[in-house]
Design a protein around this motif. Structure first.
Motif, PDB file in Angstrom:
ATOM      1  N   LEU A 111      -6.545  -2.121   5.825  1.00 37.49           N
ATOM      2  CA  LEU A 111      -5.499  -2.683   5.181  1.00 37.49           C
ATOM      3  C   LEU A 111      -5.061  -4.306   5.680  1.00 37.49           C
ATOM      4  N   ALA A 112      -5.533  -4.501   6.738  1.00 40.38           N
ATOM      5  CA  ALA A 112      -5.441  -5.919   7.255  1.00 40.38           C
ATOM      6  C   ALA A 112      -6.472  -6.855   6.586  1.00 40.38           C
ATOM      7  N   THR A 113      -7.528  -6.287   6.273  1.00 40.25           N
ATOM      8  CA  THR A 113      -8.731  -6.989   5.563  1.00 40.25           C
ATOM      9  C   THR A 113      -8.127  -7.050   4.078  1.00 40.25           C
ATOM     10  N   LEU A 114      -7.247  -6.479   3.455  1.00 39.08           N
ATOM     11  CA  LEU A 114      -6.641  -6.758   2.173  1.00 39.08           C
ATOM     12  C   LEU A 114      -5.391  -7.460   2.373  1.00 39.08           C
ATOM     13  N   GLN A 115      -4.977  -7.945   3.494  1.00 41.62           N
ATOM     14  CA  GLN A 115      -3.789  -8.746   3.846  1.00 41.62           C
ATOM     15  C   GLN A 115      -2.752  -7.958   3.305  1.00 41.62           C
ATOM     16  N   VAL A 116      -2.591  -6.749   3.456  1.00 44.83           N
ATOM     17  CA  VAL A 116      -1.407  -6.089   2.938  1.00 44.83           C
ATOM     18  C   VAL A 116      -0.018  -6.131   4.012  1.00 44.83           C
ATOM     19  N   SER A 117       1.031  -6.411   3.302  1.00 43.39           N
ATOM     20  CA  SER A 117       2.311  -6.650   4.194  1.00 43.39           C
ATOM     21  C   SER A 117       3.070  -5.556   4.280  1.00 43.39           C
ATOM     22  N   ASP A 118       3.323  -4.623   3.279  1.00 45.91           N
ATOM     23  CA  ASP A 118       4.059  -3.676   3.472  1.00 45.91           C
ATOM     24  C   ASP A 118       3.381  -2.409   3.030  1.00 45.91           C
ATOM     25  N   VAL A 119       3.779  -1.338   3.794  1.00 51.63           N
ATOM     26  CA  VAL A 119       3.304  -0.115   3.444  1.00 51.63           C
ATOM     27  C   VAL A 119       4.061   1.327   3.469  1.00 51.63           C
ATOM     28  N   VAL A 120       3.948   2.021   2.385  1.00 51.12           N
ATOM     29  CA  VAL A 120       4.798   3.031   2.440  1.00 51.12           C
ATOM     30  C   VAL A 120       4.190   4.457   2.528  1.00 51.12           C
ATOM     31  N   MET A 121       5.033   5.509   2.973  1.00 45.37           N
ATOM     32  CA  MET A 121       4.540   6.774   3.062  1.00 45.37           C
ATOM     33  C   MET A 121       5.361   7.883   2.973  1.00 45.37           C
ATOM     34  N   GLU A 122       5.276   8.886   2.417  1.00 45.47           N
ATOM     35  CA  GLU A 122       6.495  10.016   2.345  1.00 45.47           C
ATOM     36  C   GLU A 122       6.512  10.774   3.879  1.00 45.47           C
ATOM     37  N   PRO A 168       1.848  10.417  13.403  1.00 47.90           N
ATOM     38  CA  PRO A 168       0.443   9.753  14.035  1.00 47.90           C
ATOM     39  C   PRO A 168       0.179   8.413  13.180  1.00 47.90           C
ATOM     40  N   ILE A 169       0.356   8.480  11.667  1.00 45.08           N
ATOM     41  CA  ILE A 169       0.143   7.201  11.114  1.00 45.08           C
ATOM     42  C   ILE A 169       1.068   6.028  11.397  1.00 45.08           C
ATOM     43  N   TRP A 170       2.434   6.340  11.536  1.00 42.92           N
ATOM     44  CA  TRP A 170       3.478   5.326  11.925  1.00 42.92           C
ATOM     45  C   TRP A 170       3.135   4.701  13.307  1.00 42.92           C
ATOM     46  N   ASN A 171       2.776   5.491  14.301  1.00 46.28           N
ATOM     47  CA  ASN A 171       2.314   5.109  15.521  1.00 46.28           C
ATOM     48  C   ASN A 171       1.257   4.057  15.587  1.00 46.28           C
ATOM     49  N   ILE A 172       0.172   4.296  14.760  1.00 45.41           N
ATOM     50  CA  ILE A 172      -0.952   3.141  14.605  1.00 45.41           C
ATOM     51  C   ILE A 172      -0.317   2.015  13.821  1.00 45.41           C
ATOM     52  N   LEU A 173       0.478   2.100  13.081  1.00 42.28           N
ATOM     53  CA  LEU A 173       0.552   1.017  12.116  1.00 42.28           C
ATOM     54  C   LEU A 173       1.845   0.205  12.337  1.00 42.28           C
ATOM     55  N   GLU A 174       2.732   0.709  12.934  1.00 41.27           N
ATOM     56  CA  GLU A 174       4.153   0.175  13.070  1.00 41.27           C
ATOM     57  C   GLU A 174       4.020  -1.232  13.667  1.00 41.27           C
ATOM     58  N   ASP A 175       2.908  -1.811  14.451  1.00 45.71           N
ATOM     59  CA  ASP A 175       3.054  -3.093  14.959  1.00 45.71           C
ATOM     60  C   ASP A 175       2.271  -3.767  14.288  1.00 45.71           C
ATOM     61  N   SER A 176       1.738  -3.488  13.001  1.00 46.20           N
ATOM     62  CA  SER A 176       1.092  -4.549  12.372  1.00 46.20           C
ATOM     63  C   SER A 176       1.509  -4.705  10.960  1.00 46.20           C
ATOM     64  N   PHE A 177       2.394  -3.909  10.394  1.00 41.99           N
ATOM     65  CA  PHE A 177       2.920  -3.925   8.844  1.00 41.99           C
ATOM     66  C   PHE A 177       4.314  -3.331   8.716  1.00 41.99           C
ATOM     67  N   HIS A 178       4.914  -3.958   7.892  1.00 42.84           N
ATOM     68  CA  HIS A 178       6.224  -3.339   7.549  1.00 42.84           C
ATOM     69  C   HIS A 178       6.255  -2.018   7.177  1.00 42.84           C
ATOM     70  N   LEU A 179       6.758  -1.088   7.667  1.00 43.36           N
ATOM     71  CA  LEU A 179       6.409   0.450   7.244  1.00 43.36           C
ATOM     72  C   LEU A 179       7.600   1.009   6.518  1.00 43.36           C
ATOM     73  N   VAL A 180       7.520   1.689   5.481  1.00 40.19           N
ATOM     74  CA  VAL A 180       8.643   2.324   4.696  1.00 40.19           C
ATOM     75  C   VAL A 180       8.441   3.681   4.672  1.00 40.19           C
ATOM     76  N   LEU A 181       9.410   4.484   5.119  1.00 43.54           N
ATOM     77  CA  LEU A 181       9.431   5.977   5.227  1.00 43.54           C
ATOM     78  C   LEU A 181      10.224   6.420   3.945  1.00 43.54           C
ATOM     79  N   ALA A 182       9.506   7.208   3.173  1.00 41.38           N
ATOM     80  CA  ALA A 182      10.312   7.435   1.920  1.00 41.38           C
ATOM     81  C   ALA A 182      10.709   8.925   1.883  1.00 41.38           C
ATOM     82  N   ALA A 211       0.800  -1.242   0.121  1.00 43.36           N
ATOM     83  CA  ALA A 211       0.227  -0.056   0.162  1.00 43.36           C
ATOM     84  C   ALA A 211       0.943   1.229  -0.265  1.00 43.36           C
ATOM     85  N   GLY A 212       0.533   2.449  -0.599  1.00 43.73           N
ATOM     86  CA  GLY A 212       1.003   3.428  -0.592  1.00 43.73           C
ATOM     87  C   GLY A 212       0.093   4.779   0.077  1.00 43.73           C
ATOM     88  N   LEU A 213       0.577   5.388   0.818  1.00 49.22           N
ATOM     89  CA  LEU A 213      -0.327   6.289   1.669  1.00 49.22           C
ATOM     90  C   LEU A 213       0.204   7.614   1.255  1.00 49.22           C
TER      91      LEU A 213
END
Length: 315
Positions: A52-63, A71-85, A9-11
Motif C-alpha cells: 500500500l505504501a508503494t502505491l502511495q495509498v492514503s486511505d484504507v477501508v475494511m468491513e 490484527p489488520i488495524w493494529n498493523i496499518l493504523e500508524d501508516s494510513f487513515h483507516l476507515v472501519l465500515a 484501498a478497499g480490503l
C-alpha cells in the motif's frame, strides 16, 4: 459519483486472507485498479502495508468482520487513515459477490466519500475496554456461582437466606465456611461468627442452619465456593489494572462520578466504551445513536411506524 480521494484501498477481510484493491489516478478520470491477496499472518500484513505504501495509498477501508479486522488495524493504523465500515451500510449489488469485487466496491465507496467510519478508540482505551468488559463477565460468573450456592443450601434444608439479607456478607461467609469444614456449630461459636450489626437473633440463625446437609452437599458447596473465591480474586486484580489505565483520566472520572447514579466503576465503563474525545461524534444525537439508545426512522406512505432502538455492536 464525484471522486474525492486520489489513492485509496478497499480490503475484503477473512480469517486467513485479506484481498486488497487499490484505486488510484486523477479525480476527474476513471481510476486504475490493482488487486493483491495477502495472508493475515504478521508477515503477510507487513507485506500488505509495504504494498500500500508503494502505491502511495492514503486511505484504507475494511468491513468490521468479527474480530478479523483487528490484527489488520493494529498493523496499518500508524501508516494510513483507516476507515472501519459497518457491513450493513456497504452491501454490494446482489449477484456480484466475489472477494475481489467486494474489495473493489469498498474502494469505490471510499473514493467517493460515501463511507462513514465506525468509532474505533485509541489503543489505551481499547485496552481499558477489554478489561471492563471482562470484569463484567467475571461478575456475571460470580453471581451464577452464588445462585448455585443458594440452590444447594435450599436442597440441604438450610434457610440461611431467610434470616440474613446477604449470605455472602461477613456473618454469612463465616457460617458458610464452618458448614463447608463440617464443623458442629454451637450457640457460643455462632455468636462469635455473627457480626454485631446483624438484625436476626442468634436463635433464628441457629434454627435456620439446622438442616439435613449431606457429604454431597458439602462437596458441591466447596466446588462453587472455591470457584467463587477465584473469581473474586480475579476481579480484584482486574480492578487494579483498570485503575492504572484510568490514571491519565482522573479528571474525567471525577466529572462522571458526579452524575447521580454513576459510580467509579460505571465511569470506567463510560470511558472505556466512548473514550474521552467527544469530537469524534458530530453531536449528542450521533452519540446516542451510536450507543443504540435512539430509535431509527421508518416512514412509508407518509406514516411513521414504531421502531425500537437498535443495539449496536461495539468494537
Amino acid at each position: 459519483m464525484e471522486a474525492m480521494i486520489e489513492r485509496c484501498a478497499g480490503l475484503d477481510v477473512h480469517q486467513e486472507t485479506v484481498v486488497a484493491c487499490v484505486l488510484f489516478g486523477p479525480l476527474d478520470k476513471k481510476p486504475k485498479t490493482s488487486n493483491e491477496t495477502f495472508s493475515t499472518t504478521t508477515t503477510g500484513l507487513l507485506a500488505l502495508s509495504d504494498w500500500l505504501a508503494t502505491l502511495q495509498v492514503s486511505d484504507v477501508v475494511m468491513e468490521s468482520t468479527g474480530v478479523y479486522w483487528k490484527p489488520i488495524w493494529n498493523i496499518l493504523e500508524d501508516s494510513f487513515h483507516l476507515v472501519l465500515a459497518n457491513a450493513r451500510h456497504v452491501k454490494n449489488v446482489p449477484g456480484r459477490k466475489t472477494d475481489v469485487k467486494d474489495a473493489e466496491w469498498l474502494a469505490k465507496l471510499l473514493r467517493c466519500g460515501l463511507i462513514e467510519s465506525n468509532f474505533v478508540p485509541p489503543e489505551n482505551i481499547r485496552d481499558l475496554r477489554d478489561l471492563t468488559r471482562y470484569r463484567k463477565k467475571l461478575i456475571h460468573h460470580r453471581t451464577s456461582e452464588q445462585n448455585r450456592i443458594h440452590k444447594i443450601l435450599q436442597d440441604a434444608n438450610i434457610k440461611l437466606t431467610s434470616v440474613l439479607s446477604d449470605i455472602f456478607g461477613v456473618s454469612g461467609r463465616r457460617i458458610l465456611e464452618a458448614i463447608l469444614n463440617g464443623e458442629k456449630i454451637e450457640t457460643d461459636g455462632l455468636r462469635k461468627m455473627v457480626d454485631w450489626r446483624t438484625k436476626a437473633s442468634i436463635t433464628d440463625i441457629a434454627n435456620a442452619i439446622n438442616g439435613r446437609i449431606r457429604r454431597h452437599h458439602r462437596d458441591m458447596l466447596r466446588y462453587h465456593w472455591e470457584h467463587m473465591s477465584y473469581l473474586e480474586k480475579a476481579i480484584k486484580e482486574l480492578e487494579k489494572q483498570i485503575d492504572q489505565l484510568l490514571s491519565p483520566y482522573r479528571k474525567e472520572v471525577e466529572l462522571l462520578d458526579g452524575i447521580p447514579g454513576v459510580n467509579k466503576a460505571a465511569a470506567a465503563t463510560f470511558i472505556a466504551e466512548m473514550g474521552v474525545d467527544m469530537s469524534v461524534f458530530k453531536s449528542a444525537k450521533h452519540l446516542a445513536s451510536w450507543a443504540g439508545v435512539s430509535p431509527g426512522n421508518y416512514e412509508s406512505a407518509g406514516k411513521k411506524k414504531r421502531v425500537k432502538p437498535h443495539k449496536e455492536t461495539k468494537h
